[in-house]
Design an enzyme around this catalytic site. Structure first.
Site, mmCIF file in Angstrom:
data_model
loop_
_atom_site.group_PDB
_atom_site.id
_atom_site.type_symbol
_atom_site.label_atom_id
_atom_site.label_comp_id
_atom_site.label_asym_id
_atom_site.label_seq_id
_atom_site.Cartn_x
_atom_site.Cartn_y
_atom_site.Cartn_z
ATOM 1 N N TYR A 349 0.776 -1.175 0.022
ATOM 2 C CA TYR A 349 -0.004 0.227 0.043
ATOM 3 C C TYR A 349 0.717 1.371 0.228
ATOM 4 O O TYR A 349 0.566 2.151 -0.678
ATOM 5 C CB TYR A 349 -0.990 0.026 1.075
ATOM 6 C CG TYR A 349 -2.316 -0.675 0.988
ATOM 7 C CD1 TYR A 349 -3.500 0.131 0.883
ATOM 8 C CD2 TYR A 349 -2.223 -1.975 1.019
ATOM 9 C CE1 TYR A 349 -4.642 -0.461 0.622
ATOM 10 C CE2 TYR A 349 -3.624 -2.518 0.947
ATOM 11 C CZ TYR A 349 -4.787 -1.924 0.432
ATOM 12 O OH TYR A 349 -6.012 -2.321 0.458
ATOM 13 N N TYR A 353 4.326 5.421 -2.162
ATOM 14 C CA TYR A 353 4.735 6.813 -1.519
ATOM 15 C C TYR A 353 6.180 7.058 -1.446
ATOM 16 O O TYR A 353 6.661 7.904 -1.266
ATOM 17 C CB TYR A 353 3.776 7.162 -0.431
ATOM 18 C CG TYR A 353 2.400 6.980 -0.896
ATOM 19 C CD1 TYR A 353 1.587 8.063 -1.715
ATOM 20 C CD2 TYR A 353 1.459 5.907 -0.462
ATOM 21 C CE1 TYR A 353 0.438 8.194 -1.997
ATOM 22 C CE2 TYR A 353 0.170 6.006 -0.949
ATOM 23 C CZ TYR A 353 -0.312 6.877 -1.652
ATOM 24 O OH TYR A 353 -1.584 6.897 -2.170
#
Length: 619
Positions: A349, A353
């Site tokens: 997930y 980022y």
């Protein structure tokens, strides 16, 4: 009112970089309306903003060379005060005043007087601080003028990105030029030593992913669930609208550091609130920029299933406490998503980022946007076919000094890193807890294969086992293993000072048993340089279509920097050697000429001609 200047037929606003000045003048001209050049409300607002922007302590169009000259001047100002003020206390107060009027943060009050004074008289210290102050003022102006957006330059202005890339290239060249030697005689180039630490982006990304995987490992064992959340600031903190690319009418001149402060204060309230009801989340938060440089946070935390709803309600309450009733606040300001194992692990997930903020290792590390032609693009190639998104994010984080990654509820990583410095023999008879923590931190490879040169991983580091050896998560000051600090004299650039340095680790249950780490003492290897005349003539001739092999091309890869091109071949020519005068001879000749001129001036009698006297009387 803004000052308009014209050069080669092009009108710009004075005090701004050329690209900005042209656009600012065009917008000012477009805002003029009415008979006789009456000024509209938009013109007055734009003029007031330009006046504010161009009144920065240092001109926004200052070059790095000009900042270096200022640094020398300010350091000399401080040094001249040191020659006349003999009280250390009064001298430091004077230098504090000089720093304040120059817009520079003075040395910390905790620092000794001698060290603080040494810093203020050092041009290198002034260079660092002036670059920081100027860089932030420059970027704040770029945000206010709309030069930081998905259409103009995502995350940071093009000028700041170019300056950052130039700085990275110069630092790399400087590290490569320095050789260090330890007490055992082993020599390394300084860039090779730097590549062994977390300044190496691959190592930094790998360690972050390892730590996150360790948190997930502990969560899978104990039963907590993962919650992924996003926190965004109110609309008044956003400078540019993403879809249209125009200035946000609600924008209130906030810089990214102001947004980071707002988010930190909001999270402090959230942390205090969930602490009062004994919710103990652990994981990571990541700060990254919107397209216009405004900060937003992503977080991935683990907690017990019964705490999820309560945690989300607390986060939402405090995140919407300011301007929570504005349009879009309920849907855009706070977002939550439960980790679904069917879609991937928690590390999957957040990997996007992490990569986006470090080194673009993954293909989907960029947000997709729509350009002016309606085409879907990546931030990496919007208005720029070379620079990657992570380079723009790195420039953004560097200029604003924003911490991108922050652990939540985890044991200290400094102990983890210190364990890797401890040899196996030092923990051979250690207690089970220390031994388990040491084993968790080690990564062991087999000997290199004689044919392929490849090594096989025998034992991988496991951050989850380290967390267990420390007693778990969310322990505050009650973790089981800590760093042993010892008093040490630290010989730095600004003198010798007393400080605390890590010397190993110890278990809090047996604080007298210290397991010493291994550290090397490095010193710079002196290199012999070729000495030439201090006079370095510059070739100011127009360059030809090609650069000859004799030209210095080390600067070709440095973006955003204008570097003079020197013709080394001419220095070796007979013409140069015939006219060459050594520096010491030239200095002696100049000094003798000055003495002769001084004697001539003493003997000269200055008189005013009669015609000049009569002209003065008539006047």
């Amino acid at each position: 009112m803004p000052v308009i200047q014209q050069e080669k037929g092009v009108k710009t606003v004075a005090g701004l970089p050329a690209r900005w000045g042209r656009r600012a003048y065009a917008e000012l001209s477009a805002a003029l309306s009415g008979e006789g050049g009456a000024k509209s409300k938009r013109y007055k607002a734009l003029a007031a903003m330009l006046d504010d922007v161009t009144s920065a302590p240092m001109p926004l169009d200052s070059t790095d060379a000009q900042l270096c000259v200022l640094a020398e001047r300010y350091a000399n100002d401080c040094a001249s005060n040191a020659a006349t003020i003999h009280s250390t206390e009064a001298l430091r107060a004077r230098m504090l005043f000089i720093c304040s009027i120059r817009g520079v943060q003075p040395p910390s009050a905790k620092m000794g007087d001698i060290e603080a004074i040494a810093r203020c008289t050092d041009p290198a210290w002034w260079r660092r601080n002036l670059r920081k102050v100027h860089g932030r003022a420059f970027e704040a102006a770029a945000v206010r003028l709309g030069f930081v957006s998905v259409r103009a330059g995502a995350y940071a202005s093009d000028e700041t990105v170019a300056r950052r890339l130039g700085q990275v290239a110069r630092n790399k060249a400087a590290l490569q030029s320095v050789t260090m030697r330890n007490e055992h005689g082993t020599e390394y180039a300084l860039d090779a030593l730097a590549a062994k630490g977390t300044s190496n982006k691959r190592i930094r990304r790998g360690e972050l992913m390892l730590r996150l995987a360790g948190c997930e490992d502990v969560a899978n064992e104990e039963g907590p669930v993962g919650v992924f959340f996003t926190l965004t600031a109110p609309s008044k903190y956003h400078a540019v609208l993403q879809k249209s690319g125009v200035i946000n009418p609600n924008y209130d001149d906030y810089a990214p550091r102001d947004v980071q402060t707002y988010l930190q204060k909001t999270w402090a309230k959230i942390r205090a609130a969930y602490g009062r009801v004994n919710i103990k989340p652990y994981g990571f938060r990541i700060a990254e920029p919107h397209h216009d440089g405004c900060v937003h946070w992503h977080g991935l935390v683990f907690m017990r299933p019964c705490e999820v709803d309560w945690f989300c309600s607390l986060v939402e309450r405090y995140a919407l406490a300011e301007d929570g009733d504005e349009p879009g606040a309920q849907s855009q300001r706070v977002q939550f998503e439960l980790i679904d194992a069917a879609k991937g692990s928690a590390a999957a997930y957040i990997a996007k980022y992490i990569s986006k903020n470090i080194d673009d290792d993954t293909e989907d590390a960029h947000d997709e946007v729509v350009d002016e032609n309606g085409q879907v693009q990546k931030f990496a190639i919007v208005n720029d076919n070379v620079r990657k998104a992570s380079q723009r994010v790195d420039a953004w984080a560097g200029v604003w000094g924003i911490r991108q990654f922050q652990p939540i509820g985890q044991p200290p990583v400094t102990v983890w890193r210190e364990l890797r410095r401890i040899p196996a023999g030092a923990v051979a008879e250690a207690c089970a807890r220390v031994r388990a923590a040491w084993d968790a931190a080690q990564r062991v490879y087999s000997a290199a294969d004689l044919e392929t040169g490849e090594c096989e991983l025998i034992h991988a580091a496991n951050y989850g086992d380290y967390i267990r050896a420390q007693g778990g998560v969310c322990m505050g000051r009650d973790y089981k293993i800590a760093i042993r600090l010892e008093d040490k004299q630290i010989n730095g650039r600004y003198g010798v000072r007393e400080g605390m340095a890590p010397a190993g680790i110890y278990a809090k249950a047996a604080p007298d048993d210290v397991y010493a780490s291994v550290r090397y003492t490095w010193e710079r290897v002196q290199t012999a340089f070729e000495v030439r005349s201090s006079w370095s003539p510059v070739n100011n001739c127009t360059d030809g279509p090609e650069v000859g092999p004799c030209r210095m091309t080390w600067f070709a890869h440095v973006p955003g920097e204008l570097v003079a091109q020197f013709d080394d071949e001419w220095f070796q020519s007979d013409e140069y050697q015939k006219n060459f005068v050594p520096a010491e001879v030239a200095g002696a000749q100049w000094f003798a000429a000055e003495l002769d001129a001084a004697e001539t001036r003493k003997k000269t009698v200055w008189t005013i001609p009669a015609s000049e006297k009569s002209r003065g009387r008539n006047a």
